[in-house]
Design an enzyme around this catalytic site. Structure first.
Site, PDB file in Angstrom:
ATOM      1  N   ASP A   3      35.490  41.218  42.833  1.00  0.00           N
ATOM      2  CA  ASP A   3      36.389  40.285  42.150  1.00  0.00           C
ATOM      3  C   ASP A   3      36.886  39.171  43.064  1.00  0.00           C
ATOM      4  OD1 ASP A   3      36.174  41.746  39.871  1.00  0.00           O
ATOM      5  OD2 ASP A   3      38.040  42.848  40.143  1.00  0.00           O
ATOM      6  N   LYS A   4      37.106  38.011  42.491  1.00  0.00           N
ATOM      7  CA  LYS A   4      37.631  36.864  43.232  1.00  0.00           C
ATOM      8  C   LYS A   4      38.952  37.203  43.926  1.00  0.00           C
ATOM      9  CE  LYS A   4      39.005  32.007  42.588  1.00  0.00           C
ATOM     10  NZ  LYS A   4      39.114  30.891  41.608  1.00  0.00           N
TER      11      LYS A   4
END
Length: 235
Positions: free
Chosen positions: A106-107
């Site tokens: 995930d970012k």
């Protein structure tokens, strides 16, 4: 040549590190791939003796060594090779040869992600991603109570299913290590939220036998031959 010794064209292109199988299909559809001088078609199979040209480049005897990298991804970097994303992982690393990430992180998360130019290992890891261990260090927004651990380990109901059993080790009053064998969308964040906790920090420490170790945020290293051999045996 017998049928069992042939290989699908899109699989061969991916194995040479040119692109993914899906992207290879697009290249074939748009007439950018030739086999023995003729424009290839979807579903074509080739032998080791065939000449494959992609965008004018002969990839039949690609002598580029396979590259395997372990990267400590910072927060804010997106695990995509798309240039449309300004903070993509490929531009951040700026490696001189074409590589692509194996899976995603995930970012908003940081930590270990693998990158390679070896399409075959990507396919193997993606096919087996639901059964291989990934370890994370997680910090939540409040003190962990005994009930939290008791519910996390056997599995939590998210996304219309109960997650597979996990290994839980408490580090301090609001941090713990969690080892999972699934790759559901934002899985650990959703697990915590379902039990009334919010994740403040999430860092992946390990993928199967590959450890983050002392690698600093934003740095990468080559995966050692011994590590690679063990990784391939696990796959």
């Amino acid at each position: 040549m017998s049928e069992d010794k042939l290989i699908r064209l899109n699989k061969f292109i991916a194995s040479q590190g040119v692109c993914s199988r899906r992207e290879a299909d697009k290249l074939i559809e748009t007439g950018q791939v030739k086999v023995n001088g003729k424009i290839a078609g979807l579903g074509d199979k080739i032998s080791t003796n065939d000449e494959v040209i992609v965008n004018g480049k002969n990839i039949s005897n690609n002598d580029i060594d396979n590259i395997y990298i372990a990267f400590n991804k910072p927060k804010g970097i997106v695990c995509t090779s798309s240039k449309k994303e300004g903070k993509n992982i490929i531009d951040y690393i700026n490696y001189p040869e074409r590589i692509f990430p194996v899976g995603r992180l995930d970012k908003d998360s940081e930590g270990l992600i693998l990158l390679t130019n070896d399409g075959s290992i990507v396919n193997k890891m993606m096919r087996s991603s639901q059964n291989k261990e990934k370890e994370y260090l997680v910090k939540v927004d409040k003190k962990i109570n005994p009930e939290f651990k008791e519910k996390m380990e056997p599995g939590v109901y998210i996304l219309n299913q109960v997650t597979k059993p996990a290994k839980f080790i408490q580090v301090n009053e609001n941090e713990f290590k969690l080892t999972i064998t699934q790759g559901l969308n934002r899985q650990i964040r959703r697990m915590c939220e379902s039990l009334g906790y919010n994740v403040i920090e999430l860092k992946r420490l390990r993928i199967m036998n590959i450890d983050l170790g002392n690698l600093k945020t934003g740095e990468w290293r080559y995966i050692k031959k011994k590590e690679l051999k063990q990784l391939l045996s696990l796959l």
